[in-house]
Design an enzyme around this catalytic site. Structure first.
Site, mmCIF file in Angstrom:
data_model
loop_
_atom_site.group_PDB
_atom_site.id
_atom_site.type_symbol
_atom_site.label_atom_id
_atom_site.label_comp_id
_atom_site.label_asym_id
_atom_site.label_seq_id
_atom_site.Cartn_x
_atom_site.Cartn_y
_atom_site.Cartn_z
ATOM 1 N N HIS A 1 -9.025 0.909 -11.774
ATOM 2 C CA HIS A 1 -8.671 1.832 -10.773
ATOM 3 C C HIS A 1 -7.561 2.136 -10.971
ATOM 4 C CE1 HIS A 1 -7.889 3.649 -6.940
ATOM 5 N NE2 HIS A 1 -6.880 2.612 -6.696
ATOM 6 N N PHE A 2 -6.524 1.186 -11.024
ATOM 7 C CA PHE A 2 -5.048 1.626 -11.015
ATOM 8 C C PHE A 2 -4.710 1.947 -12.257
ATOM 9 C CE2 PHE A 2 -3.023 -1.889 -13.092
ATOM 10 C CZ PHE A 2 -3.717 -3.126 -12.340
ATOM 11 N N HIS A 3 -5.208 1.907 -13.349
ATOM 12 C CA HIS A 3 -4.693 2.691 -14.539
ATOM 13 C C HIS A 3 -5.307 3.985 -14.490
ATOM 14 C CE1 HIS A 3 -3.961 -1.329 -16.440
ATOM 15 N NE2 HIS A 3 -3.028 -0.660 -17.195
ATOM 16 N N ARG B 1 -9.711 -9.998 -13.251
ATOM 17 C CA ARG B 1 -8.515 -9.485 -13.661
ATOM 18 C C ARG B 1 -7.276 -10.488 -13.956
ATOM 19 N NH1 ARG B 1 -5.452 -6.722 -8.419
ATOM 20 N NH2 ARG B 1 -3.645 -6.320 -10.225
ATOM 21 N N ARG B 2 -5.979 -10.249 -14.308
ATOM 22 C CA ARG B 2 -5.054 -11.308 -14.286
ATOM 23 C C ARG B 2 -5.564 -12.227 -14.904
ATOM 24 N NH1 ARG B 2 -1.606 -10.222 -8.740
ATOM 25 N NH2 ARG B 2 -0.444 -8.676 -9.762
ATOM 26 N N HIS C 1 0.875 -1.134 0.072
ATOM 27 C CA HIS C 1 -0.107 0.000 0.053
ATOM 28 C C HIS C 1 0.773 1.144 0.033
ATOM 29 C CE1 HIS C 1 -3.487 2.342 -0.409
ATOM 30 N NE2 HIS C 1 -2.955 3.369 0.423
ATOM 31 N N TYR D 1 1.597 5.164 -2.390
ATOM 32 C CA TYR D 1 2.069 6.529 -2.041
ATOM 33 C C TYR D 1 3.340 6.989 -2.565
ATOM 34 C CZ TYR D 1 -2.713 6.949 0.046
ATOM 35 O OH TYR D 1 -3.860 6.795 0.153
#
Lengths: 52, 157, 548
Positions: C373-375, C438-439, C222, C226
Site C-alpha cells: 500500500h504505501f509503496h 512486513r518488516r 497519520h 498528508y
C-alpha cells in the site's frame, strides 16, 4: 453578427452550456474510480467474512 | 459554494458509498460481536511469570470443543507448556501478553491478528473449521531474531 | 503575477540546498531497499556488519522522512517565492537556520543508525530503546522543520500586510496550510520524544508508558502521510493545469479540500492502532468514522483533476467522451510522471480505505499488504509527482533547461517505475493477504508450508525492486544532468491560472483561526477521553530493551 463571431459562438456551445462545461467524461472516470473502490472493498470484506 | 451538478452528484454517491462501508463494518462489529481485539486488562510487565494465567501458559480444554490457549510472547518465541494441537472444529480463545517488547500475533489465512503490548493482555477467538498446519507468527519487529519468532499450530482431524 | 516569473536567486539557492539532500537520500534509501528485497527473496545474504533491520531503519528514515521533508520544503520555498515574490529578510534567514538545524539532526540520527545504535525502524516503538542521540537527532530534525514552517508563515504574514490582499496565491496558501498541518501533527511526536523517550533513554526515568508513546506517535503518523500527499496535490491542482494548457478548475474547491485535510487528517491516528489493547472499540470506531471523512477531499480532488483535463481537452477540440484524455501531453515528462502518480493513487487510495475499515484491518495489519500500500501512495503517487516537479524545478533554479532528450529519459524512468512497482507492490499486496509479515528478514519459519508458499511472491518483489533500482539510477542521471550539466537557459516555473467561469474565492477559506479552532476541537473530541484513560489506567511502565 459577422461570420467569425458566429463560428466562435458554435465552438463555445460544444464546450460550455448554460449549466457549465461538458463533464460527462469526468463523471464516467470518477464513477469508474468509485467502482474500483467499492469492488476492492467488498472483496476484502468477503475475505474477512469467509475467514470468520 | 457553487458546484457543478455532476460534482455534487459524484460527492453524494461517493459519500454514500463511504457511509455504506461504515454501516456494514459498524453493524458487523457492534451487533455481531466482531470488534477488533481491544482487551483492557493490565498487569505488571516485569512480573509476567508470576501472574496467572501466564505463570503456566498452555492449552486448556474448557468445553465440548472449546479451548483456552494462554501464551507468553517474548523475544523470540511464544511460550507454551503444551504442544499446540487442536481438534478440527474447535473454538480457541487466545490470551497473550508480552514479557518484553511489543510483539504481533498473527495466524496466516485466518483473521487472528492482534498486537501484544507489554503491561497489557490481548485476546481473540477463532474456530478452526478445517484441519491443517497453521503458523502463529510475530508480525511486529522485536529485534534481530524477529524473523524466527513463529510456532506451529496443528489442527488435527 | 506575471512579473514574478522567475524564482529569486537567493531563494533558489535555499530551495536547491534542500533538493540536493532529498535526492541523495533517494539514492541511499534506494540502495537499502534493493538489498532488502534481495535478502527477503533468499537471493543474497548480507555481508557481516550490516543487519537487515539496520538497513530497514535507514530505508524508512531516508525515504519516508528525509527525502520527503527536504523535497517538500525546497519545493514550497521555490513556489512561494515564485507566487509571492522574493522572501523578505527575516523569513529568508529563518529558512537557512531551519536547514542547518534539520541537517544536523538528520546527520546525528543517521550516524546512530549506521553505528547500529538505533535499529528501531523509523517508527522507533517503545520499549525498544535506542541511543539518546538517535532521539535527539530526530528532535533537531523536527525543530528544523518548525523553523522552515515558521519562515513560510512569516513570509505569508508579511506579504498580507504589504499587499493588503485578502486572498493569497493558491500555491502559497496550500504551502502554508501544509506546514500548519505539520506543526499541529508534530506536536504529538515531539511531546513523546522530548518528555518520554529522551529522559528514558538517558536513564533519568526507568519506565515508559508504551501505549501513550504509540498513541502520540500515531497522532503524528497519520497526518504525516498528508504532509507527503498535499504537496503532490499542490502540483496536481496548481502546476499541471498550466503544463497541459488548461486552467485551474476551481480555486475555491481546491482551497476547501486543503481546509478539509487540516480538519480531518489528524484526529484519526487510532486507525493505525486498531488491533491494540487498551483502546476501546468505541473510540477506535469513532476515529474510523473521522478517517472516512478525510477521504472526501480526495474524492473532490479526483473530480477537479479530471474536469481540468476534460475542459482543457475539449477547448482544444477533442471530441467524444474520452478524446480529452488522449489529447493530454503524454510525452511531456513534467506531465507524464505526475499523471502516472495520479493514476496509481486509485488503487493506492482504495487500499487505504480497506486498511482503515475497523475489523477488516485484521486481514492486513503488519502484513506485506501494508508495505504494498504505501509503496503505491508515497513511493509512487507522491514520489513520481516529486520527480516530475524536479524535472522543471531543478533547471529553473539552476538556470538550465529540460531538453527534449531528458524528457524522453524521464518518461522512460516513469515507465520503469510503474512496471517495477506493479510487480513489487502487486506481489506485496497478494502475499500480504496470505499472511506474510512486513518488516521481517528472510525466513521460512523452519520450512513451514505457509512460509514456503510465500517465496514465489518474494522473488517477484525482488524482480520489481530491481527494476525500481534501475529506475532510481536513471533518476540520478537525470537529476545530476539538470543540476550541473544541462544547457543554460530559462526553464519555466508553471503556475496555473484560474478558469474565468470559476466563482470568486470566499475569504472565509483563509480564516486560520476558524479552521485551527475546529481542527483543535476535533482532535480533543477524538483523543481526550481515550488518552486520559491510558494514563489513568496504565500498567506499570516498561524498561528499555536493546534486542539488536
Amino acid at each position: 453578427m459577422g461570420v467569425l463571431e458566429e463560428k466562435k459562438e458554435t465552438v463555445r456551445k460544444v464546450v460550455t452550456t448554460k449549466e457549465g462545461p461538458n463533464l460527462k467524461g469526468t463523471m464516467i472516470a470518477v464513477m469508474l474510480l468509485g467502482g474500483f473502490i467499492v469492488l476492492s472493498w467488498f472483496s476484502v470484506y468477503w475475505l474477512y467474512m469467509v475467514r470468520l | 459554494m457553487h458546484m457543478h451538478k455532476l460534482e455534487r452528484l459524484w460527492l453524494m454517491i461517493g459519500s454514500g458509498a463511504l457511509i455504506l462501508f461504515l454501516l456494514v463494518i459498524g453493524v458487523n462489529a457492534f451487533a455481531m460481536g466482531h470488534t477488533p481485539p481491544s482487551d483492557s486488562e493490565i498487569l505488571d510487565p516485569t512480573q509476567v511469570d508470576l501472574t496467572a494465567p501466564f505463570d503456566d501458559p498452555g492449552l486448556k480444554k474448557i468445553g465440548e470443543n472449546e479451548y483456552e490457549l494462554v501464551l507468553v510472547a517474548q523475544a523470540f518465541t511464544f511460550q507454551s507448556n503444551d504442544e499446540i494441537k487442536i481438534p478440527e472444529g474447535a473454538t480457541v480463545h487466545f490470551k497473550v501478553t508480552s514479557k518484553d517488547v511489543v510483539h504481533g500475533f498473527q495466524i496466516p489465512k485466518t483473521n487472528v491478528n492482534m498486537m501484544i503490548t507489554p503491561g497489557h493482555i490481548n485476546t481473540i477467538t477463532h474456530t478452526f473449521d478445517e484441519a491443517g498446519q497453521f503458523l502463529i507468527l510475530c508480525n511486529e519487529y522485536c529485534g534481530v531474531g524477529h524473523q524466527a519468532m513463529g510456532v506451529p499450530l496443528e489442527v488435527i482431524k | 503575477m506575471k512579473n514574478e516569473l522567475v524564482v529569486d536567486r537567493h531563494d533558489a539557492k535555499l530551495s536547491m540546498a534542500h533538493l540536493y539532500i532529498a535526492f541523495a537520500a533517494v539514492l541511499l534509501g534506494g540502495i537499502a531497499g534493493l538489498l532488502q528485497t534481495l535478502v527477503r527473496s533468499g537471493t543474497i545474504q548480507l555481508p557481516a556488519g550490516i543487519g537487515y533491520y539496520q538497513l530497514l531503519t535507514a530505508h524508512g528514515i531516508l525515504l519516508a522522512l528525509v527525502f520527503t521533508t527536504y523535497f517538500i520544503i525546497g519545493f514550497f520555498y521555490a513556489g512561494m517565492s515564485r507566487t509571492m515574490g522574493k522572501f523578505y529578510d527575516q523569513p529568508y534567514r529563518m529558512g537557512w537556520l531551519g536547514y542547518i538545524v534539520m541537517t544536523i539532526g538528520t546527520a546525528l540520527t543517521t550516524v546512530m543508525v549506521l553505528l547500529n545504535e538505533g535499529t528501531v525502524l523509523y517508527t522507533f516503538y517503545a520499549p525498544l530503546k535506542a541511543s539518546p542521540w538517535f532521539y535527539i537527532g530526530l528532535t533537531l530534525f523536527i525543530v528544523g522543520t518548525w523553523l522552515a514552517g515558521g519562515a513560510m508563515c512569516h513570509q505569508y504574514y508579511i506579504w498580507k500586510k504589504v499587499t493588503h490582499k485578502k486572498i493569497s496565491p493558491l500555491f502559497s496558501f496550500m504551502a502554508v496550510m501544509t506546514m500548519v498541518l505539520w506543526f499541529v501533527a508534530t506536536i504529538g511526536v515531539a511531546a513523546s520524544v522530548i518528555f518520554q523517550f529522551i529522559p528514558w533513554s538517558f536513564g533519568w526515568v526507568d519506565e515508559i508508558n508504551i501505549l501513550l508513546s504509540r498513541t502520540l506517535f500515531w497522532y503524528f503518523g497519520h497526518p504525516l502521510v498528508y504532509f507527503w500527499l498535499l504537496p503532490a496535490y499542490v502540483c496536481w491542482y496548481v502546476i499541471i493545469p498550466e503544463i497541459i494548457g488548461g486552467k485551474i478548475f476551481s480555486d475555491s474547491l481546491a482551497r476547501l479540500s486543503f481546509v478539509l485535510f487540516l480538519l480531518f487528517s489528524i484526529p484519526v491516528g487510532f486507525h493505525h492502532q486498531l488491533l491494540e489493547s487498551g483502546i476501546s472499540p468505541f473510540w477506535k470506531y469513532l476515529q474510523v468514522v473521522l478517517t472516512f471523512m478525510v477521504i472526501v477531499p480526495s474524492l473532490m480532488t479526483a473530480f477537479s483533476l479530471f474536469a481540468t483535463f476534460e475542459i482543457a481537452g475539449r477547448k482544444k477540440g477533442a471530441k467524444g467522451l474520452f478524446g480529452w484524455f488522449r489529447a493530454l501531453p503524454w510525452k511531456d515528462a513534467r506531465f507524464f510522471a505526475p499523471m502516472v502518480g495520479m493514476l496509481i493513487f486509485i488503487p493506492a487510495g482504495a487500499g487505504g480505505i480497506i486498511n482503515a475499515s475497523n475489523q477488516m484491518n485484521q486481514i492486513v495489519h503488519n502484513t506485506l499488504w501494508v508495505t504494498g500500500h504505501f509503496h503505491l501512495t508515497v513511493a509512487s503517487s507522491v514520489a513520481l509527482t516529486f520527480f516530475g516537479i524536479a524535472y522543471w524545478l531543478i533547471p529553473h533554479l539552476t538556470g538550465r533547461v529540460l531538453t527534449g532528450r531528458m524528457h524522453q529519459i524521464a518518461n522512460l524512468q516513469t515507465i520503469l517505475w510503474a512496471i517495477g512497482m506493479f510487480f513489487m507492490s502487486g506481489a506485496m499486496h497478494t502475499v500480504g493477504l496470505l499472511g506474510a509479515p512486513r518488516r521481517t528478514a528472510y525466513t521460512t519459519y523452519q520450512d513451514h508450508p505457509d512460509a514456503l508458499g510465500w517465496i514465489p511472491y518474494e522473488v517477484t518483489m525482488a524482480v520489481g525492486g530491481s527494476i525500481l533500482f534501475i529506475a532510481i539510477l536513471l533518476l540520478m542521471y537525470i537529476i545530476t544532468d539538470l543540476a550541473f550539466f544541462a544547457p543554460k537557459g530559462k526553464e519555466d516555473f508553471p503556475i496555473g491560472e484560474v478558469a474565468e467561469a470559476a466563482e470568486k474565492t470566499p475569504v472565509i477559506l483563509e480564516n486560520w483561526r476558524l479552521w485551527l479552532g475546529i481542527a483543535t476541537v476535533l482532535i480533543l473530541v477524538a483523543y481526550t477521553v481515550p488518552v486520559i484513560h491510558m494514563i489513568e489506567h496504565a500498567p506499570p511502565g516498561s524498561p528499555g530493551y536493546k534486542f539488536w
